[in-house]
Design a protein around this motif. Structure first.
Motif, PDB file in Angstrom:
ATOM      1  N   ALA A 170     -64.961  52.443 -21.417  1.00  7.74           N
ATOM      2  CA  ALA A 170     -64.893  51.199 -20.752  1.00  7.74           C
ATOM      3  C   ALA A 170     -65.042  49.729 -21.764  1.00  7.74           C
ATOM      4  O   ALA A 170     -65.758  49.882 -22.704  1.00  7.74           O
ATOM      5  CB  ALA A 170     -65.813  51.145 -19.441  1.00  7.74           C
ATOM      6  N   PHE A 171     -64.753  49.090 -21.027  1.00  6.18           N
ATOM      7  CA  PHE A 171     -64.350  47.840 -22.330  1.00  6.18           C
ATOM      8  C   PHE A 171     -65.024  46.944 -21.386  1.00  6.18           C
ATOM      9  O   PHE A 171     -64.077  46.858 -19.975  1.00  6.18           O
ATOM     10  CB  PHE A 171     -62.961  47.886 -22.257  1.00  6.18           C
ATOM     11  CG  PHE A 171     -62.565  48.019 -23.694  1.00  6.18           C
ATOM     12  CD1 PHE A 171     -62.647  48.648 -24.762  1.00  6.18           C
ATOM     13  CD2 PHE A 171     -61.730  50.376 -23.174  1.00  6.18           C
ATOM     14  CE1 PHE A 171     -62.149  49.356 -25.784  1.00  6.18           C
ATOM     15  CE2 PHE A 171     -61.507  51.097 -23.581  1.00  6.18           C
ATOM     16  CZ  PHE A 171     -61.612  50.414 -25.256  1.00  6.18           C
ATOM     17  N   ASP A 172     -65.628  45.161 -21.648  1.00 11.27           N
ATOM     18  CA  ASP A 172     -66.026  44.307 -21.697  1.00 11.27           C
ATOM     19  C   ASP A 172     -65.322  43.533 -22.413  1.00 11.27           C
ATOM     20  O   ASP A 172     -65.373  43.114 -23.530  1.00 11.27           O
ATOM     21  CB  ASP A 172     -67.735  44.121 -21.394  1.00 11.27           C
ATOM     22  CG  ASP A 172     -67.966  42.892 -21.123  1.00 11.27           C
ATOM     23  OD1 ASP A 172     -66.885  42.503 -20.572  1.00 11.27           O
ATOM     24  OD2 ASP A 172     -69.263  42.646 -21.315  1.00 11.27           O
ATOM     25  N   ILE A 173     -63.835  42.816 -22.001  1.00 12.86           N
ATOM     26  CA  ILE A 173     -63.176  42.581 -22.789  1.00 12.86           C
ATOM     27  C   ILE A 173     -63.270  40.591 -22.366  1.00 12.86           C
ATOM     28  O   ILE A 173     -63.118  40.453 -20.931  1.00 12.86           O
ATOM     29  CB  ILE A 173     -61.844  42.433 -22.893  1.00 12.86           C
ATOM     30  CG1 ILE A 173     -61.514  43.983 -23.202  1.00 12.86           C
ATOM     31  CG2 ILE A 173     -61.368  41.562 -23.645  1.00 12.86           C
ATOM     32  CD1 ILE A 173     -60.151  43.949 -23.561  1.00 12.86           C
ATOM     33  N   SER A 174     -63.816  39.863 -23.058  1.00 11.55           N
ATOM     34  CA  SER A 174     -63.986  38.837 -22.381  1.00 11.55           C
ATOM     35  C   SER A 174     -63.286  37.911 -22.021  1.00 11.55           C
ATOM     36  O   SER A 174     -61.513  38.318 -23.052  1.00 11.55           O
ATOM     37  CB  SER A 174     -64.870  37.592 -23.380  1.00 11.55           C
ATOM     38  OG  SER A 174     -64.147  37.343 -24.786  1.00 11.55           O
ATOM     39  N   GLY A 175     -62.845  36.747 -21.450  1.00 12.60           N
ATOM     40  CA  GLY A 175     -62.169  36.109 -21.082  1.00 12.60           C
ATOM     41  C   GLY A 175     -61.593  35.241 -22.743  1.00 12.60           C
ATOM     42  O   GLY A 175     -60.571  34.931 -22.392  1.00 12.60           O
ATOM     43  N   ILE A 176     -62.291  34.871 -22.851  1.00  6.89           N
ATOM     44  CA  ILE A 176     -62.057  34.133 -24.345  1.00  6.89           C
ATOM     45  C   ILE A 176     -61.568  35.054 -25.176  1.00  6.89           C
ATOM     46  O   ILE A 176     -60.507  34.547 -25.359  1.00  6.89           O
ATOM     47  CB  ILE A 176     -63.733  33.570 -25.143  1.00  6.89           C
ATOM     48  CG1 ILE A 176     -64.414  32.914 -24.561  1.00  6.89           C
ATOM     49  CG2 ILE A 176     -63.567  32.714 -26.413  1.00  6.89           C
ATOM     50  CD1 ILE A 176     -66.053  32.268 -25.233  1.00  6.89           C
ATOM     51  N   PHE A 177     -61.779  36.455 -25.505  1.00 11.50           N
ATOM     52  CA  PHE A 177     -60.804  37.394 -26.397  1.00 11.50           C
ATOM     53  C   PHE A 177     -59.558  37.369 -25.233  1.00 11.50           C
ATOM     54  O   PHE A 177     -58.747  37.447 -26.364  1.00 11.50           O
ATOM     55  CB  PHE A 177     -61.971  38.647 -26.474  1.00 11.50           C
ATOM     56  CG  PHE A 177     -60.556  39.416 -27.514  1.00 11.50           C
ATOM     57  CD1 PHE A 177     -61.416  39.316 -28.246  1.00 11.50           C
ATOM     58  CD2 PHE A 177     -59.758  40.392 -26.792  1.00 11.50           C
ATOM     59  CE1 PHE A 177     -60.483  39.957 -29.783  1.00 11.50           C
ATOM     60  CE2 PHE A 177     -59.350  41.161 -27.960  1.00 11.50           C
ATOM     61  CZ  PHE A 177     -59.490  41.287 -29.223  1.00 11.50           C
ATOM     62  N   LEU A 178     -58.907  37.335 -24.415  1.00 14.47           N
ATOM     63  CA  LEU A 178     -58.113  37.122 -23.686  1.00 14.47           C
ATOM     64  C   LEU A 178     -56.511  35.997 -24.013  1.00 14.47           C
ATOM     65  O   LEU A 178     -56.008  36.384 -24.439  1.00 14.47           O
ATOM     66  CB  LEU A 178     -58.090  37.670 -21.976  1.00 14.47           C
ATOM     67  CG  LEU A 178     -59.001  38.675 -21.412  1.00 14.47           C
ATOM     68  CD1 LEU A 178     -59.228  39.195 -20.128  1.00 14.47           C
ATOM     69  CD2 LEU A 178     -58.010  40.281 -22.029  1.00 14.47           C
ATOM     70  N   GLU A 179     -57.667  35.491 -24.592  1.00 12.90           N
ATOM     71  CA  GLU A 179     -57.137  33.376 -23.957  1.00 12.90           C
ATOM     72  C   GLU A 179     -56.482  33.551 -25.923  1.00 12.90           C
ATOM     73  O   GLU A 179     -55.710  33.223 -26.504  1.00 12.90           O
ATOM     74  CB  GLU A 179     -57.952  32.858 -24.230  1.00 12.90           C
ATOM     75  CG  GLU A 179     -57.774  32.409 -22.670  1.00 12.90           C
ATOM     76  CD  GLU A 179     -58.838  30.850 -22.207  1.00 12.90           C
ATOM     77  OE1 GLU A 179     -59.264  30.310 -23.330  1.00 12.90           O
ATOM     78  OE2 GLU A 179     -58.780  31.041 -21.177  1.00 12.90           O
ATOM     79  N   GLN A 180     -57.580  34.525 -26.888  1.00 11.37           N
ATOM     80  CA  GLN A 180     -57.037  34.298 -28.153  1.00 11.37           C
ATOM     81  C   GLN A 180     -56.096  35.186 -28.420  1.00 11.37           C
ATOM     82  O   GLN A 180     -55.341  35.094 -29.955  1.00 11.37           O
ATOM     83  CB  GLN A 180     -58.822  34.894 -28.973  1.00 11.37           C
ATOM     84  CG  GLN A 180     -59.454  33.956 -28.879  1.00 11.37           C
ATOM     85  CD  GLN A 180     -60.980  34.759 -29.583  1.00 11.37           C
ATOM     86  OE1 GLN A 180     -61.297  35.471 -29.647  1.00 11.37           O
ATOM     87  NE2 GLN A 180     -61.616  33.828 -29.835  1.00 11.37           N
ATOM     88  N   CYS A 181     -56.005  36.641 -27.532  1.00 14.54           N
ATOM     89  CA  CYS A 181     -54.780  37.056 -27.615  1.00 14.54           C
ATOM     90  C   CYS A 181     -52.827  36.745 -27.597  1.00 14.54           C
ATOM     91  O   CYS A 181     -52.425  37.637 -28.262  1.00 14.54           O
ATOM     92  CB  CYS A 181     -55.203  38.655 -26.502  1.00 14.54           C
ATOM     93  SG  CYS A 181     -56.059  39.435 -27.344  1.00 14.54           S
ATOM     94  N   LYS A 182     -53.304  35.624 -26.842  1.00 15.69           N
ATOM     95  CA  LYS A 182     -51.702  34.942 -27.430  1.00 15.69           C
ATOM     96  C   LYS A 182     -51.507  34.540 -28.760  1.00 15.69           C
ATOM     97  O   LYS A 182     -50.150  34.834 -29.353  1.00 15.69           O
ATOM     98  CB  LYS A 182     -52.265  33.543 -27.087  1.00 15.69           C
ATOM     99  CG  LYS A 182     -52.790  33.158 -26.955  1.00 15.69           C
ATOM    100  CD  LYS A 182     -52.950  31.340 -26.212  1.00 15.69           C
ATOM    101  CE  LYS A 182     -53.653  30.230 -27.477  1.00 15.69           C
ATOM    102  NZ  LYS A 182     -54.868  30.345 -27.133  1.00 15.69           N
ATOM    103  N   TRP A 183     -52.066  34.980 -30.019  1.00 15.62           N
ATOM    104  CA  TRP A 183     -52.057  34.435 -31.418  1.00 15.62           C
ATOM    105  C   TRP A 183     -51.624  36.470 -31.859  1.00 15.62           C
ATOM    106  O   TRP A 183     -50.588  35.452 -32.642  1.00 15.62           O
ATOM    107  CB  TRP A 183     -53.688  34.288 -32.033  1.00 15.62           C
ATOM    108  CG  TRP A 183     -53.729  33.058 -32.116  1.00 15.62           C
ATOM    109  CD1 TRP A 183     -53.496  31.819 -31.492  1.00 15.62           C
ATOM    110  CD2 TRP A 183     -55.424  32.710 -31.437  1.00 15.62           C
ATOM    111  NE1 TRP A 183     -54.429  30.767 -31.210  1.00 15.62           N
ATOM    112  CE2 TRP A 183     -56.065  31.503 -31.857  1.00 15.62           C
ATOM    113  CE3 TRP A 183     -56.526  33.773 -32.339  1.00 15.62           C
ATOM    114  CZ2 TRP A 183     -56.881  30.375 -31.361  1.00 15.62           C
ATOM    115  CZ3 TRP A 183     -57.667  32.480 -31.986  1.00 15.62           C
ATOM    116  CH2 TRP A 183     -57.493  30.671 -31.440  1.00 15.62           C
TER     117      TRP A 183
END
Length: 391
Positions: free
Chosen positions: A83-96
């Motif tokens: 199970a993963f707890d992926i922060s919204g901040i990391f999700l936004e950074q994934c645009k890179w």
């Protein structure tokens, strides 16, 4: 290794039957060393935060994340459940680097679980007004639905915060499982090896076993080195209870990977090693549906967080920062019709990152106090902007 065992006299205690493995995927957006030498200007995210530094950190992790996610895919084919707890901040950074999101999508397609949490990895679960908490949880759930096509039913707060007020909200939102820290003030020295009765059935992180994986796996000076999957499975099999919950930071696995490749083999072999001992890997929501809930009165009366609440709110600087955040939130609430409201709200929410509070936990280190002075300089400028916007 496990802490002391606590037996229940009223029924026979059997060996642990299941393990939940949870990963926190988060890369903070750090604050700048800030001083308005050239006068005051308009508010902007890159005025207060190190966007470039965050970008470079993200790119350094790109290759390692792909390797680890591939290892987990192989592990899941052998029966692993994660199970993963992926922060919204990391999700936004994934645009890179969108390929990283694709690798997590592959895990989702294989049945990986995803947990909800406040979007900005925020301190909002302990703000007096929990409206901000509700909004950030809703933001995170929307993002997980849009990106991975999932509706999370398990929940964890940043830094594994336990506050009974937020559990009540989680119940209203339909969550089936709440995950928090198994700190000593909660479990009184016992192993957290059950599903615990609460408004939302609760799992508690087993600190020692989690940190065997998170911190010590690649430490050649550790007496338990090398930590292979079979050895770890035997430790779990030697415990009594129902379920062990492991919760580790994903970037710690990347540190292990940079030291050697043992973590990849560990992950691939873990499900088969556990199965040989009759131990099943489950998602958190599966575990709370499988086992009987045990009473733990301290859940209702105490707060906790990863390594203790004092790490977040243990000194004057942290309390003052929290007070100033509340003041900014109140002022921002009066500016909803302002043309720059959304930009100001985004800055305000990034300022809530728990990482900022942890950096101010000096514990005798001068840097913590220097960070606090810098942070208050930023807060002062944000308050100036809000004052000007309201006039």
């Amino acid at each position: 290794m496990a802490s002391r065992k606590c037996r229940k006299e009223q029924r026979k205690v059997e060996p642990v039957k299941a393990v939940c493995v949870c990963f926190e995927v988060h890369l903070p957006l750090p604050l700048k060393w800030y001083w308005p030498r050239e006068g005051y200007g308009a508010p902007a995210l890159d005025k207060y935060f190190e966007i470039g530094r965050s970008y470079n950190s993200f790119l350094r992790l790109e290759k390692d994340t792909s390797i680890l996610n591939s290892a987990l895919l192989a592990s899941m084919e052998a029966g692993g459940r994660y199970a993963f707890d992926i922060s919204g901040i990391f999700l936004e950074q994934c645009k890179w680097e969108p390929a990283i999101l694709d690798s997590f999508r592959q895990l989702a397609d294989k049945g990986a679980g995803f947990m909800a949490s406040p979007y900005y990895h925020s301190i909002c679960p302990i703000l007096p007004d929990l409206q901000e908490f509700r909004e950030q949880v809703s933001m995170h759930m929307d993002s997980l639905r849009d990106i991975f096509g999932v509706k999370p039913v398990s929940f964890t707060n940043p830094e594994l915060l336990l506050d009974q007020r937020t559990i009540g909200i989680c119940r209203g939102l339909g969550f089936k499982c709440f995950i928090s820290e198994g700190s000593h003030n909660i479990v009184n020295g016992c192993d957290p090896v059950h599903v615990y009765m609460n408004e939302v059935p609760t799992l508690l992180r087993h600190i020692n076993l989690s940190e065997d994986v998170e911190k010590r796996l690649s430490d050649r000076k550790w007496p338990g080195y090398p930590l292979i999957a079979e050895k770890f499975a035997s430790w779990v099999a030697g415990m009594e209870g129902d379920v062990v919950t492991l919760y580790t930071k994903y970037d710690s696995l990347q540190v292990h990977l940079q030291r050697n490749a043992e973590i990849v083999q560990f992950l691939k072999e873990l499900p088969l090693s556990l199965a040989r001992h009759g131990i099943e890997m489950l998602l958190p929501e599966e575990a709370v549906g499988r086992f009987r809930q045990e009473e733990l009165p301290s859940l209702y009366s105490k707060k906790t967080a990863r390594y203790g609440m004092h790490n977040l709110l243990g000194n004057h600087a942290q309390h003052l920062y929290m007070h100033e955040l509340q003041s900014i939130g109140n002022e921002l609430g009066n500016l909803k019709s302002h043309e720059e409201y959304e930009k100001l709200q985004s800055i305000y929410r990034y300022l809530q990152q728990t990482d900022i509070f942890l950096e101010m936990n000096a514990e005798g280190r001068r840097l913590g106090y220097e960070k606090a002075v810098n942070n208050f300089s930023i807060l002062s400028d944000v308050k100036r902007v809000l004052t000007e916007a309201g006039t």
